[in-house]
Design an enzyme around this catalytic site. Structure first.
Site, PDB file in Angstrom:
ATOM      1  N   LEU A  47       0.858  -1.179   0.000  1.00 50.82           N
ATOM      2  CA  LEU A  47       0.000   0.000   0.000  1.00 50.82           C
ATOM      3  C   LEU A  47       0.892   1.226   0.000  1.00 50.82           C
ATOM      4  O   LEU A  47       2.001   1.204   0.567  1.00 50.82           O
ATOM      5  CB  LEU A  47      -0.889   0.026   1.254  1.00 50.82           C
ATOM      6  CG  LEU A  47      -1.914  -1.088   1.429  1.00 50.82           C
ATOM      7  CD1 LEU A  47      -2.673  -0.884   2.735  1.00 50.82           C
ATOM      8  CD2 LEU A  47      -2.879  -1.141   0.260  1.00 50.82           C
ATOM      9  N   ASP A  48       0.431   2.308  -0.614  1.00 50.13           N
ATOM     10  CA  ASP A  48       1.179   3.563  -0.533  1.00 50.13           C
ATOM     11  C   ASP A  48       1.403   3.915   0.929  1.00 50.13           C
ATOM     12  O   ASP A  48       0.588   3.586   1.810  1.00 50.13           O
ATOM     13  CB  ASP A  48       0.406   4.692  -1.204  1.00 50.13           C
ATOM     14  CG  ASP A  48       0.254   4.496  -2.695  1.00 50.13           C
ATOM     15  OD1 ASP A  48       0.930   3.609  -3.255  1.00 50.13           O
ATOM     16  OD2 ASP A  48      -0.550   5.229  -3.306  1.00 50.13           O
ATOM     17  N   ARG A  49       2.482   4.600   1.201  1.00 46.66           N
ATOM     18  CA  ARG A  49       2.826   4.947   2.581  1.00 46.66           C
ATOM     19  C   ARG A  49       1.672   5.641   3.305  1.00 46.66           C
ATOM     20  O   ARG A  49       1.408   5.385   4.488  1.00 46.66           O
ATOM     21  CB  ARG A  49       4.062   5.846   2.606  1.00 46.66           C
ATOM     22  CG  ARG A  49       4.508   6.239   4.003  1.00 46.66           C
ATOM     23  CD  ARG A  49       5.822   6.977   3.993  1.00 46.66           C
ATOM     24  NE  ARG A  49       6.317   7.180   5.345  1.00 46.66           N
ATOM     25  CZ  ARG A  49       7.556   7.580   5.634  1.00 46.66           C
ATOM     26  NH1 ARG A  49       8.411   7.791   4.663  1.00 46.66           N
ATOM     27  NH2 ARG A  49       7.931   7.737   6.884  1.00 46.66           N
ATOM     28  N   VAL A  51      -1.481   5.362   2.862  1.00 51.54           N
ATOM     29  CA  VAL A  51      -2.735   4.596   2.860  1.00 51.54           C
ATOM     30  C   VAL A  51      -2.700   3.550   3.965  1.00 51.54           C
ATOM     31  O   VAL A  51      -1.676   2.902   4.200  1.00 51.54           O
ATOM     32  CB  VAL A  51      -2.953   3.919   1.490  1.00 51.54           C
ATOM     33  CG1 VAL A  51      -4.219   3.066   1.500  1.00 51.54           C
ATOM     34  CG2 VAL A  51      -3.030   4.982   0.400  1.00 51.54           C
TER      35      VAL A  51
END
Length: 209
Positions: A47-49, A51
């Site tokens: 996951l993006d940082r 998120v």
């Protein structure tokens, strides 16, 4: 660290926003190792940082390889919940685009299909509610491109709340994107598994419910 499930092959946990998915000090695998007092924790997907939400990690290399295969072949299903500016039209639909990732800007862009290095990007979405400036949408990813959800919704005119990279630069809140459901086959037994967790009941999620 919130652990929802673990066995000898896999771990299902809740990644807090601002924690890296990658394997480094303070990253999610490191935090899970500390929580379980185990050493063999491997990243399967990211996951993006910024998120938060559900993530599966593997305890064995064979489990990691099998889950990676399921991701490549579309067996592993991911669903997200997001708050977006505006109300998507139609309210339920599909975004089928092409994306190019610019490593210099660390950002993805919608591009024509004929563009060099264009990658197909597909997602389905359903609008669950609209209130004020926001709509809450549930998203099922068909492909898994970097920043795909953020790029596609912004490119179609509905940037995510709190997304300062693809949306409004001076928004104060954190990005409203949450990994809400994971469905896959257990890498050893083949048993269907599904985990669901709704976003926290905090701002800005409380603005549309």
């Amino acid at each position: 660290m919130e652990i929802l499930y673990h066995d000898k092959d896999i771990v299902i946990c809740v990644k807090p926003p601002r924690v890296l998915s990658t394997d480094e000090p303070g990253g999610l695998p490191d935090l899970v190792r500390q929580a379980l007092n185990e050493t063999n924790i491997r990243t399967v997907h990211r996951l993006d940082r910024v998120v938060g939400g559900l993530v599966v990690l593997a305890k064995r290399s064979k489990a990691a390889s099998e889950l990676s295969r399921q991701i490549r072949e579309g067996i592993f299903q991911k669903e997200y919940v997001a708050l977006v500016h505006g109300c998507p039209q139609p309210q339920d639909g599909t975004f089928h685009d092409y994306i190019h990732r610019d490593p210099r800007e660390r950002k993805s862009f919608l591009v024509p299909e004929s563009s060099p290095q264009a990658q197909e990007a597909i997602l389905h979405y359903t609008t669950e509610c609209s209130a004020g400036e926001y709509s809450r949408v549930r998203i099922r990813l068909i492909t898994g491109r970097t920043h795909q959800i953020r790029c596609q919704f912004s490119g179609h005119g509905y940037p995510l709340a709190g997304d300062r990279k693809y949306g409004i630069p001076d928004e104060a809140e954190d990005i409203a994107l949450w990994s809400a459901k994971l469905s896959f086959l257990h890498p050893y037994s083949g048993k269907p598994m599904a985990f669901t967790l709704e976003p926290p009941k905090t701002y800005p999620w409380t603005d549309c419910k």
